[in-house]
Write an enzyme that holds these catalytic residues in place. Sequence first.
Site, PDB file in Angstrom:
ATOM      1  N   ASP A 295       3.722   0.574  -5.004  1.00  0.00           N
ATOM      2  CA  ASP A 295       3.650   1.643  -5.993  1.00  0.00           C
ATOM      3  C   ASP A 295       2.913   2.814  -5.358  1.00  0.00           C
ATOM      4  O   ASP A 295       2.124   2.634  -4.421  1.00  0.00           O
ATOM      5  CB  ASP A 295       2.906   1.159  -7.250  1.00  0.00           C
ATOM      6  CG  ASP A 295       2.962   2.149  -8.410  1.00  0.00           C
ATOM      7  OD1 ASP A 295       3.817   3.060  -8.386  1.00  0.00           O
ATOM      8  OD2 ASP A 295       2.140   2.011  -9.334  1.00  0.00           O
ATOM      9  N   HIS A 296       3.172   3.997  -5.856  1.00  0.00           N
ATOM     10  CA  HIS A 296       2.454   5.183  -5.394  1.00  0.00           C
ATOM     11  C   HIS A 296       1.159   5.353  -6.184  1.00  0.00           C
ATOM     12  O   HIS A 296       1.172   5.258  -7.418  1.00  0.00           O
ATOM     13  CB  HIS A 296       3.312   6.434  -5.586  1.00  0.00           C
ATOM     14  CG  HIS A 296       4.399   6.575  -4.571  1.00  0.00           C
ATOM     15  ND1 HIS A 296       5.695   6.940  -4.906  1.00  0.00           N
ATOM     16  CD2 HIS A 296       4.394   6.424  -3.217  1.00  0.00           C
ATOM     17  CE1 HIS A 296       6.430   7.006  -3.814  1.00  0.00           C
ATOM     18  NE2 HIS A 296       5.661   6.699  -2.774  1.00  0.00           N
ATOM     19  N   TYR A 470       3.481   5.764 -11.305  1.00  0.00           N
ATOM     20  CA  TYR A 470       4.538   5.110 -12.078  1.00  0.00           C
ATOM     21  C   TYR A 470       5.795   4.830 -11.265  1.00  0.00           C
ATOM     22  O   TYR A 470       6.907   5.009 -11.761  1.00  0.00           O
ATOM     23  CB  TYR A 470       4.878   5.937 -13.333  1.00  0.00           C
ATOM     24  CG  TYR A 470       3.671   6.538 -13.995  1.00  0.00           C
ATOM     25  CD1 TYR A 470       2.711   5.731 -14.610  1.00  0.00           C
ATOM     26  CD2 TYR A 470       3.443   7.902 -13.974  1.00  0.00           C
ATOM     27  CE1 TYR A 470       1.581   6.274 -15.201  1.00  0.00           C
ATOM     28  CE2 TYR A 470       2.320   8.462 -14.557  1.00  0.00           C
ATOM     29  CZ  TYR A 470       1.394   7.642 -15.162  1.00  0.00           C
ATOM     30  OH  TYR A 470       0.269   8.197 -15.740  1.00  0.00           O
ATOM     31  N   HIS A 471       5.632   4.308 -10.042  1.00  0.00           N
ATOM     32  CA  HIS A 471       6.780   4.027  -9.184  1.00  0.00           C
ATOM     33  C   HIS A 471       6.771   2.595  -8.664  1.00  0.00           C
ATOM     34  O   HIS A 471       6.923   2.377  -7.456  1.00  0.00           O
ATOM     35  CB  HIS A 471       6.800   5.008  -8.010  1.00  0.00           C
ATOM     36  CG  HIS A 471       6.906   6.438  -8.402  1.00  0.00           C
ATOM     37  ND1 HIS A 471       6.486   7.479  -7.582  1.00  0.00           N
ATOM     38  CD2 HIS A 471       7.380   7.022  -9.540  1.00  0.00           C
ATOM     39  CE1 HIS A 471       6.700   8.633  -8.198  1.00  0.00           C
ATOM     40  NE2 HIS A 471       7.236   8.382  -9.383  1.00  0.00           N
ATOM     41  N   PRO A 472       6.607   1.565  -9.503  1.00  0.00           N
ATOM     42  CA  PRO A 472       6.646   0.195  -8.987  1.00  0.00           C
ATOM     43  C   PRO A 472       8.041  -0.138  -8.449  1.00  0.00           C
ATOM     44  O   PRO A 472       9.057   0.171  -9.067  1.00  0.00           O
ATOM     45  CB  PRO A 472       6.294  -0.657 -10.211  1.00  0.00           C
ATOM     46  CG  PRO A 472       6.714   0.180 -11.383  1.00  0.00           C
ATOM     47  CD  PRO A 472       6.441   1.595 -10.975  1.00  0.00           C
TER      48      PRO A 472
END
Length: 535
Positions: A295-296, A470-472
């Site tokens: 994630d980021h 919010y990038h899983p």
Amino acid sequence: MREMGRFDYVIVGAGSAGCVLANRLSADPRNRVLLLEAGGEDTNPWIHIPLGYGKLFVDPKVNWMFQTTPQPHLDDRIINQPRGKVLGGSSSINGLVYVRGQAEDFDGWRDLGNVGWGFEDVLPYFRKAEDQARGADEFHGQGGPLPVSDQGSPHPLCDAFVAAAQQAGHPRNDDFNGRTQEGAGYYQTTSRRGLRVSSAVAYLRPVRRRPNLTVVTRAHTTRLIFDGRRCTGVEFSRDGRPGTAQAGHEVILSAGAIGSPQLLQLSGVGPASLLAQHAIPVVHDLPGVGADLQDHLQVRMVLKCTRSITFNDDMRSAWRMAGVGLNFALNRKGPLTVSAGYAGAFLKTDPTLALPDTQIHFINFSTTKMGDRLHDYSGFTASACQLRPESRGTLKIVSPDPFVAPAIDPNYLATETDRRVTVGGLKVLRDIMRQPAIAPFIDHEVEPGLDCASDKDLLAYCRARGSTIYHPTCTARMGNDAGAVVDARLRVRGIGGLRVVDGSIMPFVLSGNTHAGIVMIAEKAADMILEDARA
């Protein structure tokens, strides 16, 4: 028990990818397609107002409201992990920023042995999906389902940020998805005429009345059904009543980087040792299911503005808020149309790097954390996000109960590189904020504050305040090695009749926001599925 009957394709999850698949697979009237979505209809008006994402982050009616495990490198803090629980999935609650990533990301996927996933291979699918407001060219498409639009109007703070980035030595870039990603400019958004266009609006709404497409909302898929090592259908729960659906060709998991590996594990496909802990019979020992989570992480800088021109100021004035509402209602313009990144940049923390390693999101309001009330002063925010983290975590079920959330451990800042680049991103951002173009707008730096000066201090701030962007991804990653879950055609290894099509298949997270990439994955997957059915 509700028996839905037999379909050619059963798609689990009506999010960024699932809606694309439902559209493309049902285009052939001979294919009977079932789309199951655990959430409800996308009727909440805040879904369709771009700035409404701030309210949706804390609304359990449309949001799974997941949380991570305590993060050891973030002062043992628990980080919220919002995911969409509604038609459109996370594309109905996200920040609308349209970024594809770097061409080298996809070439990197290909170079890992994933044939057909290089940039030249995937560019046609980005173009196929796109309805670019500026028209078509070698990098962009026009006439596709997904609108890609310019911000409704410029803002003096954003203009100052872009100018300041140029003064700091970074190029201007008016197209982060063109020939090069590096530089500063305004983001484009997945919106049309001032309204959000989710995957549900873009892909599902136009075809929902097709007689060969069945869409069932509030249907929580609880288990996959197997005949030996072939997936033949799914079990689901709707309004407390169990149901089943059979798949003649394939079941396709598009439940996202959290939902898809969770469902695989619940159904007996995953690490045998984990399944044994929960007395789940092993259908296929596949250790990579739920591994390799990426994630980021973003770290935000909050600044107090010298002028009353921020959205914070609009919110503090009844008259100004009335004007904001009227402007949106009449013209579909103004603050309510702004995405989660108004302006931004892709920059290098080290000038010797070949590619940007940091993304900046710049927005004309400030808050303590997303979903909270705006600050009661004139404020704006800029965040730094490492594009290519090394840290990887895990996604593991904690119960055989499909209604119990899994343990989500992104393992943020676990490597020295990640810590160095994250601190470096804040330093680059601070350098921009010192430039003459934006200095007149800054009263002072509220967070982290100028007393936070050394690299050690900045790292401590990153640990105390860093959060997800919010990038899983990557929890059912594509590859040829022992840890891979799907092959290059997204078929689950060792299992027949089952694919995964969503962000979980990424071998590593893209260098930017992930929605555009997930839509591309689904467009490409639809072609592969139809090709394989004809073979």
